[in-house]
Design an enzyme around this catalytic site. Sequence first.
Site, mmCIF file in Angstrom:
data_model
loop_
_atom_site.group_PDB
_atom_site.id
_atom_site.type_symbol
_atom_site.label_atom_id
_atom_site.label_comp_id
_atom_site.label_asym_id
_atom_site.label_seq_id
_atom_site.Cartn_x
_atom_site.Cartn_y
_atom_site.Cartn_z
ATOM 1 N N TYR A 101 37.715 39.903 35.370
ATOM 2 C CA TYR A 101 36.521 40.111 34.544
ATOM 3 C C TYR A 101 35.522 41.054 35.224
ATOM 4 C CZ TYR A 101 32.097 38.708 32.212
ATOM 5 O OH TYR A 101 30.884 38.688 31.549
ATOM 6 N N ILE A 102 35.013 40.678 36.385
ATOM 7 C CA ILE A 102 33.983 41.486 37.035
ATOM 8 C C ILE A 102 34.603 42.726 37.683
ATOM 9 C CG2 ILE A 102 32.094 41.462 38.711
ATOM 10 C CD1 ILE A 102 32.028 38.376 38.347
ATOM 11 N N SER A 144 44.836 37.394 35.163
ATOM 12 C CA SER A 144 44.538 38.562 34.342
ATOM 13 C C SER A 144 45.831 39.044 33.689
ATOM 14 C CB SER A 144 43.928 39.668 35.215
ATOM 15 O OG SER A 144 43.565 40.760 34.399
ATOM 16 N N PHE A 185 37.081 41.028 45.105
ATOM 17 C CA PHE A 185 36.832 40.091 43.999
ATOM 18 C C PHE A 185 37.881 38.991 43.956
ATOM 19 C CE2 PHE A 185 33.483 42.241 41.817
ATOM 20 C CZ PHE A 185 33.725 43.596 41.869
ATOM 21 N N SER A 204 28.548 33.731 45.517
ATOM 22 C CA SER A 204 28.062 33.039 44.322
ATOM 23 C C SER A 204 26.791 32.271 44.630
ATOM 24 C CB SER A 204 29.143 32.059 43.831
ATOM 25 O OG SER A 204 28.636 31.196 42.836
ATOM 26 N N TYR A 256 35.687 24.987 45.535
ATOM 27 C CA TYR A 256 35.495 26.408 45.207
ATOM 28 C C TYR A 256 34.226 26.921 45.891
ATOM 29 C CZ TYR A 256 33.648 30.470 42.912
ATOM 30 O OH TYR A 256 33.081 31.705 42.696
ATOM 31 N N LYS A 295 33.395 29.859 49.188
ATOM 32 C CA LYS A 295 32.427 30.962 49.242
ATOM 33 C C LYS A 295 31.543 30.823 50.481
ATOM 34 C CE LYS A 295 33.792 33.104 45.600
ATOM 35 N NZ LYS A 295 34.513 34.376 45.709
ATOM 36 N N ASN A 342 33.203 28.006 30.991
ATOM 37 C CA ASN A 342 31.849 28.561 31.043
ATOM 38 C C ASN A 342 31.222 28.624 29.648
ATOM 39 O OD1 ASN A 342 33.213 30.553 33.577
ATOM 40 N ND2 ASN A 342 31.542 29.127 33.937
ATOM 41 N N LEU A 343 29.894 28.621 29.642
ATOM 42 C CA LEU A 343 29.144 28.523 28.393
ATOM 43 C C LEU A 343 29.418 29.663 27.418
ATOM 44 C CD1 LEU A 343 26.894 27.201 26.654
ATOM 45 C CD2 LEU A 343 25.260 28.658 27.879
ATOM 46 N N GLY A 349 27.960 17.427 38.390
ATOM 47 C CA GLY A 349 27.998 18.583 39.298
ATOM 48 C C GLY A 349 27.055 19.681 38.868
HETATM 49 P P1 NAD Z 1 38.695 36.676 37.501
HETATM 50 O O1 NAD Z 1 39.579 35.516 37.680
HETATM 51 O O2 NAD Z 1 38.532 37.299 36.174
HETATM 52 O O3 NAD Z 1 39.125 37.845 38.500
HETATM 53 C C1 NAD Z 1 39.744 37.571 39.739
HETATM 54 C C2 NAD Z 1 40.993 38.445 39.799
HETATM 55 O O4 NAD Z 1 41.617 38.290 41.058
HETATM 56 C C3 NAD Z 1 42.027 38.085 38.722
HETATM 57 O O5 NAD Z 1 42.412 39.240 38.029
HETATM 58 C C4 NAD Z 1 43.195 37.492 39.524
HETATM 59 O O6 NAD Z 1 44.439 37.798 38.929
HETATM 60 C C5 NAD Z 1 43.021 38.161 40.885
HETATM 61 N N1 NAD Z 1 43.501 37.390 42.048
HETATM 62 C C6 NAD Z 1 43.192 36.114 42.363
HETATM 63 N N2 NAD Z 1 43.799 35.757 43.514
HETATM 64 C C7 NAD Z 1 44.489 36.858 43.941
HETATM 65 C C8 NAD Z 1 45.316 37.124 45.069
HETATM 66 N N3 NAD Z 1 45.560 36.193 45.984
HETATM 67 N N4 NAD Z 1 45.864 38.356 45.182
HETATM 68 C C9 NAD Z 1 45.626 39.313 44.247
HETATM 69 N N5 NAD Z 1 44.847 39.122 43.153
HETATM 70 C C10 NAD Z 1 44.293 37.889 43.012
HETATM 71 O O7 NAD Z 1 37.276 36.242 38.090
HETATM 72 P P2 NAD Z 1 35.867 36.995 38.004
HETATM 73 O O8 NAD Z 1 34.985 36.209 37.099
HETATM 74 O O9 NAD Z 1 36.068 38.434 37.780
HETATM 75 O O10 NAD Z 1 35.326 36.752 39.495
HETATM 76 C C11 NAD Z 1 35.545 37.735 40.485
HETATM 77 C C12 NAD Z 1 34.943 37.206 41.772
HETATM 78 O O11 NAD Z 1 33.565 36.876 41.570
HETATM 79 C C13 NAD Z 1 35.601 35.934 42.299
HETATM 80 O O12 NAD Z 1 35.637 36.004 43.710
HETATM 81 C C14 NAD Z 1 34.642 34.833 41.861
HETATM 82 O O13 NAD Z 1 34.689 33.715 42.733
HETATM 83 C C15 NAD Z 1 33.322 35.541 41.976
HETATM 84 N N6 NAD Z 1 32.283 34.967 41.113
HETATM 85 C C16 NAD Z 1 32.492 34.881 39.771
HETATM 86 C C17 NAD Z 1 31.483 34.325 38.968
HETATM 87 C C18 NAD Z 1 31.679 34.176 37.479
HETATM 88 O O14 NAD Z 1 30.931 33.414 36.845
HETATM 89 N N7 NAD Z 1 32.619 34.874 36.882
HETATM 90 C C19 NAD Z 1 30.289 33.898 39.525
HETATM 91 C C20 NAD Z 1 30.112 34.027 40.909
HETATM 92 C C21 NAD Z 1 31.124 34.572 41.695
HETATM 93 C C1 WQD Z 2 26.176 27.251 32.324
HETATM 94 C C2 WQD Z 2 25.310 26.195 31.672
HETATM 95 C C3 WQD Z 2 26.269 23.997 31.650
HETATM 96 C C4 WQD Z 2 29.540 24.919 28.899
HETATM 97 C C5 WQD Z 2 29.731 28.246 36.968
HETATM 98 C C6 WQD Z 2 30.197 27.972 38.366
HETATM 99 C C7 WQD Z 2 29.671 29.034 39.300
HETATM 100 C C8 WQD Z 2 30.028 30.406 38.769
HETATM 101 C C9 WQD Z 2 29.504 30.586 37.376
HETATM 102 C C10 WQD Z 2 32.056 31.140 39.846
HETATM 103 C C11 WQD Z 2 25.332 24.875 32.452
HETATM 104 C C12 WQD Z 2 26.091 24.527 30.240
HETATM 105 C C13 WQD Z 2 28.436 25.016 29.722
HETATM 106 C C14 WQD Z 2 29.447 24.133 27.720
HETATM 107 C C15 WQD Z 2 27.176 23.615 28.254
HETATM 108 N N1 WQD Z 2 31.436 30.623 38.769
HETATM 109 N N2 WQD Z 2 27.278 24.375 29.396
HETATM 110 N N3 WQD Z 2 28.268 23.501 27.442
HETATM 111 O O1 WQD Z 2 28.113 25.928 35.742
HETATM 112 O O2 WQD Z 2 26.175 27.572 35.887
HETATM 113 O O3 WQD Z 2 28.353 28.141 36.948
HETATM 114 O O4 WQD Z 2 30.103 29.558 36.560
HETATM 115 O O5 WQD Z 2 31.560 31.486 40.860
HETATM 116 O O6 WQD Z 2 30.233 28.830 40.563
HETATM 117 O O7 WQD Z 2 29.656 26.734 38.780
HETATM 118 O O8 WQD Z 2 28.159 28.131 34.484
HETATM 119 O O9 WQD Z 2 28.818 28.725 32.198
HETATM 120 O O10 WQD Z 2 29.839 26.641 33.259
HETATM 121 O O11 WQD Z 2 27.452 26.642 32.557
HETATM 122 O O12 WQD Z 2 26.127 23.042 27.975
HETATM 123 O O13 WQD Z 2 30.429 23.986 26.939
HETATM 124 O O14 WQD Z 2 25.839 25.903 30.382
HETATM 125 O O15 WQD Z 2 25.889 22.637 31.731
HETATM 126 O O16 WQD Z 2 24.041 24.338 32.407
HETATM 127 P P1 WQD Z 2 27.625 27.314 35.758
HETATM 128 P P2 WQD Z 2 28.672 27.546 33.083
#
Ligand code: NAD
Ligand code: WQD
Length: 340
Positions: A12-13, A37, A82, A125, A150, A154, A200-201, A297
């Site tokens: 995604y990111i 992905s 990522f 994160s 998780y 981090k 996620n929301l 949580g």
């Molecule tokens: P994502 O799952 O969409 O992307 C992660 C990618 O990494 C995927 O395409 C997956 O196939 C690949 N991958 C995972 N393990 C691998 C490995 N061992 N070797 C090669 N490829 C691998 O997740 P995202 O939402 O894009 O998140 C990217 C990064 O940002 C992650 O480190 C995640 O922890 C961090 N992050 C995400 C969020 C969020 O809400 N999306 C929030 C905070 C931090």
């Molecule tokens: C957002 C808000 C829920 C779904 C998580 C991980 C964090 C990071 C980002 C990877 C919260 C509420 C959600 C639903 C709801 N990921 N909610 N109904 O929990 O802030 O963070 O994703 O790094 O590490 O913890 O994101 O989108 O799950 O929730 O009410 O069906 O929406 O309670 O307040 P969160 P979220």
Amino acid sequence: MAKILVTGGLGYIGSHTVVELVNAGFEPVIVDDLSNSHHQILDQLSKIIGFKPAFYQFDLCDENKLKEFAAAEPDLEGIIHFAAFKAVGESVNNPLKYYHNNLASLLNLLRQYSGKTLNFVFSSSCTVYGQPDELPVTENAAVKPAQSPYGNTKQIAEEILKDAVVSGDAKKVIALRYFNPVGAHESALIGELPIGVPQNLVPFITQTAIGKREKITVFGNDYDTRDGSCVRDYIHVVDLAKAHVAALKLMEGETFAGYDVFNLGTGNGNTVLEVINAFERATGVKLNYEIGPRRSGDVEKVWGDVTKSAKQLHWRAQIGLDTMMSSAWAWEQYLSENPI
Ligand code: NAD
Ligand code: WQD
């Protein structure tokens, strides 16, 4: 043109960051094992950037594959890491899978490129803050005991990176603490691709709006917030992607040395109900939701202090909540016609 390794670059990111790297004149090289992905994202990216970026499919936990990759791409100037598993709930049920994947992949990268002058950007994160004592939360805030394996990966990764800089294994490292990334590229060709039931929301909102889910449950409205529902700092994924370019540019300069950490948020908090209202306002689609019990949580409220990012990264989030919602909706509509 500086070549940048983007691990997890079809995620995604990562995919959104590939676009912004190209826009900024960098040459992305993607490594992704497709564990969360699809190869088709490469084609989607090509439609946006006009060419197919270099892509290597392998697991970064495989040292030999990484060695082969390093030999094939000897002139990297930076790494944006990522690649990781990110599902909080799954990490509670399967901690060893998360500790192995998220830490072994990082350690392999650091050992493979030990001593090399590579600029290293790490995906961290806001989860490391837990429920902050003060809001908005600054980068100096205490890192709280992790709420999940998780989140612990981090926190541990940040410590590993700091030690790697002290030992000289890594030269320049920036950890970016993301708040809540949401939304999708304006083309609606890439976006969040939750596998199975979204945790996620925002993907849950868009899947409800498109009819894939019957309704949304708001996890609690008895918190000490404006309307009782939890507060988060939602940031558009394109703003987040641009911050990675800013981090690389900061490290290319002479002023940056060693290790640093930056918050990536908007500096504002919105409640769950405000997000739902923003979605309805931005799309005209009425959402079916109910108030349910709190989710264990969940922190009550968290939003970032982004002063340091603004001053040192020369970066600020630009995109507002309504566009976050309308772009997420456009992507969901695209997916309904073009399943990936
Ligand atoms: P994502 O799952 O969409 O992307 C992660 C990618 O990494 C995927 O395409 C997956 O196939 C690949 N991958 C995972 N393990 C691998 C490995 N061992 N070797 C090669 N490829 C691998 O997740 P995202 O939402 O894009 O998140 C990217 C990064 O940002 C992650 O480190 C995640 O922890 C961090 N992050 C995400 C969020 C969020 O809400 N999306 C929030 C905070 C931090
Ligand atoms: C957002 C808000 C829920 C779904 C998580 C991980 C964090 C990071 C980002 C990877 C919260 C509420 C959600 C639903 C709801 N990921 N909610 N109904 O929990 O802030 O963070 O994703 O790094 O590490 O913890 O994101 O989108 O799950 O929730 O009410 O069906 O929406 O309670 O307040 P969160 P979220």
